[in-house]
Design a protein around this motif. Structure first.
Motif, PDB file in Angstrom:
ATOM      1  N   ALA A 224       0.623   2.733  -3.167  1.00 20.20           N
ATOM      2  CA  ALA A 224      -0.371   1.768  -3.643  1.00 20.20           C
ATOM      3  C   ALA A 224      -0.197   0.424  -2.943  1.00 20.20           C
ATOM      4  O   ALA A 224      -1.178  -0.219  -2.563  1.00 20.20           O
ATOM      5  N   GLY A 225       1.042  -0.002  -2.767  1.00 20.73           N
ATOM      6  CA  GLY A 225       1.306  -1.265  -2.093  1.00 20.73           C
ATOM      7  C   GLY A 225       0.834  -1.268  -0.652  1.00 20.73           C
ATOM      8  O   GLY A 225       0.243  -2.248  -0.177  1.00 20.73           O
ATOM      9  N   VAL A 226       1.068  -0.168   0.055  1.00 18.04           N
ATOM     10  CA  VAL A 226       0.613  -0.066   1.447  1.00 18.04           C
ATOM     11  C   VAL A 226      -0.905  -0.107   1.493  1.00 18.04           C
ATOM     12  O   VAL A 226      -1.496  -0.837   2.299  1.00 18.04           O
ATOM     13  N   LEU A 227      -1.553   0.667   0.620  1.00 19.30           N
ATOM     14  CA  LEU A 227      -3.018   0.684   0.615  1.00 19.30           C
ATOM     15  C   LEU A 227      -3.581  -0.687   0.254  1.00 19.30           C
ATOM     16  O   LEU A 227      -4.557  -1.143   0.849  1.00 19.30           O
ATOM     17  N   TRP A 228      -2.966  -1.343  -0.710  1.00 20.63           N
ATOM     18  CA  TRP A 228      -3.409  -2.678  -1.118  1.00 20.63           C
ATOM     19  C   TRP A 228      -3.287  -3.656   0.058  1.00 20.63           C
ATOM     20  O   TRP A 228      -4.200  -4.425   0.332  1.00 20.63           O
ATOM     21  N   ALA A 229      -2.157  -3.603   0.765  1.00 18.30           N
ATOM     22  CA  ALA A 229      -1.936  -4.494   1.905  1.00 18.30           C
ATOM     23  C   ALA A 229      -2.940  -4.237   3.022  1.00 18.30           C
ATOM     24  O   ALA A 229      -3.230  -5.139   3.815  1.00 18.30           O
ATOM     25  N   LEU A 230      -3.478  -3.029   3.078  1.00 13.59           N
ATOM     26  CA  LEU A 230      -4.476  -2.682   4.095  1.00 13.59           C
ATOM     27  C   LEU A 230      -5.901  -2.958   3.615  1.00 13.59           C
ATOM     28  O   LEU A 230      -6.862  -2.560   4.268  1.00 13.59           O
ATOM     29  N   ASP A 231      -6.023  -3.615   2.469  1.00 18.43           N
ATOM     30  CA  ASP A 231      -7.330  -3.975   1.897  1.00 18.43           C
ATOM     31  C   ASP A 231      -8.198  -2.779   1.538  1.00 18.43           C
ATOM     32  O   ASP A 231      -9.428  -2.844   1.616  1.00 18.43           O
ATOM     33  N   VAL A 232      -7.554  -1.687   1.138  1.00 16.60           N
ATOM     34  CA  VAL A 232      -8.305  -0.545   0.624  1.00 16.60           C
ATOM     35  C   VAL A 232      -8.861  -0.970  -0.735  1.00 16.60           C
ATOM     36  O   VAL A 232      -8.148  -1.595  -1.526  1.00 16.60           O
TER      37      VAL A 232
ATOM     38  N   ILE B 222      -7.640   2.989  -4.301  1.00 16.37           N
ATOM     39  CA  ILE B 222      -6.199   2.960  -4.566  1.00 16.37           C
ATOM     40  C   ILE B 222      -5.919   3.664  -5.885  1.00 16.37           C
ATOM     41  O   ILE B 222      -4.983   4.462  -5.989  1.00 16.37           O
ATOM     42  N   ALA B 223      -6.738   3.401  -6.884  1.00 16.49           N
ATOM     43  CA  ALA B 223      -6.568   4.049  -8.193  1.00 16.49           C
ATOM     44  C   ALA B 223      -6.692   5.566  -8.070  1.00 16.49           C
ATOM     45  O   ALA B 223      -5.926   6.312  -8.685  1.00 16.49           O
ATOM     46  N   ARG B 224      -7.639   6.035  -7.251  1.00 19.39           N
ATOM     47  CA  ARG B 224      -7.781   7.480  -7.036  1.00 19.39           C
ATOM     48  C   ARG B 224      -6.533   8.065  -6.385  1.00 19.39           C
ATOM     49  O   ARG B 224      -6.055   9.136  -6.764  1.00 19.39           O
ATOM     50  N   ALA B 225      -6.000   7.354  -5.397  1.00 22.44           N
ATOM     51  CA  ALA B 225      -4.791   7.834  -4.716  1.00 22.44           C
ATOM     52  C   ALA B 225      -3.618   7.866  -5.697  1.00 22.44           C
ATOM     53  O   ALA B 225      -2.857   8.830  -5.712  1.00 22.44           O
ATOM     54  N   ARG B 226      -3.503   6.838  -6.529  1.00 25.70           N
ATOM     55  CA  ARG B 226      -2.420   6.810  -7.529  1.00 25.70           C
ATOM     56  C   ARG B 226      -2.536   7.993  -8.479  1.00 25.70           C
ATOM     57  O   ARG B 226      -1.546   8.665  -8.763  1.00 25.70           O
ATOM     58  N   ARG B 227      -3.744   8.244  -8.966  1.00 29.92           N
ATOM     59  CA  ARG B 227      -3.954   9.365  -9.903  1.00 29.92           C
ATOM     60  C   ARG B 227      -3.622  10.701  -9.248  1.00 29.92           C
ATOM     61  O   ARG B 227      -3.060  11.596  -9.884  1.00 29.92           O
ATOM     62  N   ALA B 228      -3.984  10.843  -7.979  1.00 29.56           N
ATOM     63  CA  ALA B 228      -3.749  12.112  -7.281  1.00 29.56           C
ATOM     64  C   ALA B 228      -2.265  12.430  -7.149  1.00 29.56           C
ATOM     65  O   ALA B 228      -1.873  13.590  -7.128  1.00 29.56           O
TER      66      ALA B 228
END
Length: 99
Positions: free
Chosen positions: A73-81, A86-92
């Motif tokens: 989540a931190g990497v995706l957030w830093a990449l401005d996703v 990000i929530a979908r990736a976390r749930r997956a």
């Protein structure tokens, strides 16, 4: 996102490898091969498609697995996703961990 899935996963994997509690689980693991498997998961999850979790089977505790998901989540957030992706990736990747 200006970074490829493989580059994002490389950042994610570097965070996990740098974690003193998690790095022992990766001793002897082909990180290049793991990275290839990892690249498919977040890309699918961010797009809302089913994703497999390559971290399962490493014998991680729930807490350790959550930390790995937090690193993602931190990497995706830093990449401005966007937050919803990000929530979908976390749930997956946030399901119950089994050894």
């Amino acid at each position: 996102m200006g970074v490829t899935a493989q580059e994002a996963v490389g950042q994610w994997l570097r965070l996990v490898v740098a974690d003193a509690e998690l790095s022992p689980y990766l001793i002897g693991v082909d990180l290049e091969r793991l990275g290839a498997h990892l690249a498919a998961g977040p890309a699918a999850a961010v797009e809302g498609q089913p994703a497999t979790d390559p971290w399962r089977g490493f014998g991680l505790s729930e807490e350790q697995h959550r930390r790995i998901v937090d690193y993602l989540a931190g990497v995706l957030w830093a990449l401005d996703v966007p937050d919803d992706r990000i929530a979908r990736a976390r749930r997956a990747f946030a399901g119950e961990v089994g050894a």
